[in-house]
Write a protein that holds these residues in place. Structure first.
Motif, PDB file in Angstrom:
ATOM      1  N   SER A   1      91.874  38.644  27.885  1.00  0.00           N
ATOM      2  CA  SER A   1      93.108  38.972  28.612  1.00  0.00           C
ATOM      3  C   SER A   1      94.056  39.779  27.741  1.00  0.00           C
ATOM      4  CB  SER A   1      93.803  37.677  29.035  1.00  0.00           C
ATOM      5  OG  SER A   1      94.144  36.944  27.869  1.00  0.00           O
TER       6      SER A   1
ATOM      7  N   SER B   1      91.336  33.508  29.771  1.00  0.00           N
ATOM      8  CA  SER B   1      91.990  33.236  28.496  1.00  0.00           C
ATOM      9  C   SER B   1      91.810  31.755  28.196  1.00  0.00           C
ATOM     10  CB  SER B   1      93.489  33.560  28.662  1.00  0.00           C
ATOM     11  OG  SER B   1      94.239  33.021  27.609  1.00  0.00           O
ATOM     12  N   ARG B   2      92.039  31.394  26.935  1.00  0.00           N
ATOM     13  CA  ARG B   2      92.056  29.956  26.625  1.00  0.00           C
ATOM     14  C   ARG B   2      93.342  29.332  27.148  1.00  0.00           C
ATOM     15  NH1 ARG B   2      90.728  31.171  20.452  1.00  0.00           N
ATOM     16  NH2 ARG B   2      92.158  32.845  21.091  1.00  0.00           N
TER      17      ARG B   2
ATOM     18  N   THR C   1      86.746  40.744  24.466  1.00  0.00           N
ATOM     19  CA  THR C   1      87.373  39.984  23.375  1.00  0.00           C
ATOM     20  C   THR C   1      87.160  40.780  22.089  1.00  0.00           C
ATOM     21  OG1 THR C   1      85.342  38.837  22.787  1.00  0.00           O
ATOM     22  CG2 THR C   1      86.749  37.788  24.467  1.00  0.00           C
TER      23      THR C   1
HETATM   24  N1  LIG Z   1      92.514  48.071  22.538  1.00  0.00           N
HETATM   25  C1  LIG Z   1      91.824  49.130  22.956  1.00  0.00           C
HETATM   26  O1  LIG Z   1      92.389  50.172  23.328  1.00  0.00           O
HETATM   27  C2  LIG Z   1      90.322  49.065  22.969  1.00  0.00           C
HETATM   28  C3  LIG Z   1      89.587  50.156  23.405  1.00  0.00           C
HETATM   29  C4  LIG Z   1      88.185  50.076  23.479  1.00  0.00           C
HETATM   30  C5  LIG Z   1      87.559  48.904  23.108  1.00  0.00           C
HETATM   31  N2  LIG Z   1      88.303  47.850  22.646  1.00  0.00           N
HETATM   32  C6  LIG Z   1      87.612  46.617  22.309  1.00  0.00           C
HETATM   33  O2  LIG Z   1      87.766  45.746  23.421  1.00  0.00           O
HETATM   34  C7  LIG Z   1      87.891  44.395  22.978  1.00  0.00           C
HETATM   35  C8  LIG Z   1      89.182  43.808  23.509  1.00  0.00           C
HETATM   36  O3  LIG Z   1      90.270  44.541  22.993  1.00  0.00           O
HETATM   37  P1  LIG Z   1      91.779  44.013  23.129  1.00  0.00           P
HETATM   38  O4  LIG Z   1      92.606  44.967  22.366  1.00  0.00           O
HETATM   39  O5  LIG Z   1      92.092  43.696  24.548  1.00  0.00           O
HETATM   40  O6  LIG Z   1      91.598  42.670  22.290  1.00  0.00           O
HETATM   41  P2  LIG Z   1      92.506  41.445  22.017  1.00  0.00           P
HETATM   42  O7  LIG Z   1      93.856  41.641  22.606  1.00  0.00           O
HETATM   43  O8  LIG Z   1      92.436  41.158  20.590  1.00  0.00           O
HETATM   44  O9  LIG Z   1      91.694  40.334  22.846  1.00  0.00           O
HETATM   45  C9  LIG Z   1      92.296  39.235  23.213  1.00  0.00           C
HETATM   46  C10 LIG Z   1      91.388  38.348  24.036  1.00  0.00           C
HETATM   47  O10 LIG Z   1      90.329  37.842  23.236  1.00  0.00           O
HETATM   48  C11 LIG Z   1      90.368  36.412  23.251  1.00  0.00           C
HETATM   49  N3  LIG Z   1      90.041  35.857  21.930  1.00  0.00           N
HETATM   50  C12 LIG Z   1      90.519  36.230  20.725  1.00  0.00           C
HETATM   51  N4  LIG Z   1      89.994  35.442  19.758  1.00  0.00           N
HETATM   52  C13 LIG Z   1      89.206  34.536  20.391  1.00  0.00           C
HETATM   53  C14 LIG Z   1      88.395  33.470  19.933  1.00  0.00           C
HETATM   54  N5  LIG Z   1      88.264  33.167  18.640  1.00  0.00           N
HETATM   55  N6  LIG Z   1      87.717  32.754  20.867  1.00  0.00           N
HETATM   56  C15 LIG Z   1      87.807  33.070  22.184  1.00  0.00           C
HETATM   57  N7  LIG Z   1      88.561  34.071  22.670  1.00  0.00           N
HETATM   58  C16 LIG Z   1      89.246  34.796  21.776  1.00  0.00           C
HETATM   59  C17 LIG Z   1      91.813  36.084  23.555  1.00  0.00           C
HETATM   60  O11 LIG Z   1      91.833  34.807  24.143  1.00  0.00           O
HETATM   61  P3  LIG Z   1      93.210  34.035  24.418  1.00  0.00           P
HETATM   62  O12 LIG Z   1      93.817  34.723  25.614  1.00  0.00           O
HETATM   63  O13 LIG Z   1      92.771  32.661  24.706  1.00  0.00           O
HETATM   64  O14 LIG Z   1      94.039  34.190  23.165  1.00  0.00           O
HETATM   65  C18 LIG Z   1      92.188  37.185  24.527  1.00  0.00           C
HETATM   66  O15 LIG Z   1      91.817  36.837  25.846  1.00  0.00           O
HETATM   67  C19 LIG Z   1      87.808  44.445  21.444  1.00  0.00           C
HETATM   68  O16 LIG Z   1      86.493  44.179  21.039  1.00  0.00           O
HETATM   69  C20 LIG Z   1      88.201  45.871  21.121  1.00  0.00           C
HETATM   70  O17 LIG Z   1      87.656  46.330  19.885  1.00  0.00           O
HETATM   71  C21 LIG Z   1      89.653  47.910  22.575  1.00  0.00           C
END
Ligand SMILES: NC(=O)c1ccc[n+]([C@@H]2O[C@H](COP(=O)([O-])OP(=O)(O)OC[C@H]3O[C@@H](n4cnc5c(N)ncnc54)[C@H](OP(=O)(O)O)[C@@H]3O)[C@@H](O)[C@H]2O)c1
Length: 211
Positions: free
Chosen positions: A8, A30-31, A68
């Motif tokens: 999320s 989400s958690r 995630t």
């Molecule tokens: N940001 C970008 O523009 C972009 C672009 C392309 C690809 N990506 C990739 O897409 C993915 C998501 O990106 P994001 O920026 O949205 O990531 P993020 O904000 O870091 O992701 C957060 C989500 O991951 C969950 N999470 C984090 N640590 C966890 C754990 N130890 N156990 C279970 N759940 C966990 C969180 O859960 P909670 O809600 O419970 O905290 C939350 O729902 C990443 O792999 C990133 O490299 C990102």
């Protein structure tokens, strides 16, 4: 079609908005699924949007999205329940970014990838790597409408379905680079994407294949 999104953060929310706006029912997970942040996301995205735990979203979706951090991908899958993925298309957006060296690098790469690890962990799922090479602001309704999304995966029908979604989200189309081992190279593009963004100080840039 119902879509379950594992994660999320900005990516889960951006893709969730994309699906909800195109008439899919979406559960973002989400958690802590009933946080203020996610209540606000549901409010903004209307009747097609809801939130739940990882397991609830994975059971809900006919199609699933993994969004995630790469380091948390396997934990999130375990929380979601592996059998909830059986027979389903799983869009894998994760990246193996590692900043411990001071600049963008990878914690897995060249001979392995997150895409392959996830497919190996979920042999009955149809994993398609997609959206990982573009920033979250460009995943839906992109500014650069003449670029194509890079995808890969082992299942042709799954890639066809994901390609249809990518087009529905406003992209010109996809370039399918082959089996899930292609994730080694889609993931390897991302440290370069970060370096280019840092150099130019732009974050809505995309790689486009000219031909
Ligand atoms: N940001 C970008 O523009 C972009 C672009 C392309 C690809 N990506 C990739 O897409 C993915 C998501 O990106 P994001 O920026 O949205 O990531 P993020 O904000 O870091 O992701 C957060 C989500 O991951 C969950 N999470 C984090 N640590 C966890 C754990 N130890 N156990 C279970 N759940 C966990 C969180 O859960 P909670 O809600 O419970 O905290 C939350 O729902 C990443 O792999 C990133 O490299 C990102």
């Amino acid at each position: 079609m119902k879509v379950g999104i594992l994660g999320s953060g900005v990516v889960g929310q951006a893709l969730g908005r994309g699906f909800a706006s195109r008439g899919y029912s979406v559960k973002v997970s989400s958690r802590t699924p009933y946080s203020q942040k996610l209540k606000e996301w549901v409010r903004k995205n209307g009747k097609n949007a809801s939130t739940g735990t990882f397991a609830e979203a994975a059971a809900f979706g006919d199609l699933l999205v993994l969004a995630t951090p790469g380091t948390a991908a396997e934990v999130a899958i375990d929380l979601a329940g592996r059998n909830n993925f059986d027979g389903k298309v799983l869009i894998d957006v994760t990246n193996a970014l590692d900043f411990r060296g001071g600049s963008a690098g990878l914690f897995v790469g060249t001979t392995d990838s997150l895409g392959e690890r996830i497919q190996n962990k979920l042999p009955k799922a149809k994993v398609v790597k997609c959206f990982n090479t573009v920033g979250n602001t460009q995943m839906v309704d992109p500014k650069h409408k003449d670029a194509e999304m890079l995808i890969c995966g082992n299942d042709d029908a799954a890639k066809k379905e994901v390609s249809r979604i990518v087009t529905e989200f406003g992209w010109k189309g996809v370039i399918d680079v082959g089996g899930i081992d292609g994730a080694r190279w889609l993931e390897a593009l991302v440290p370069l994407w970060v370096r280019v963004g840092t150099k130019l100080n732009v974050w809505d840039h995309v790689f486009k294949v000219l031909r």
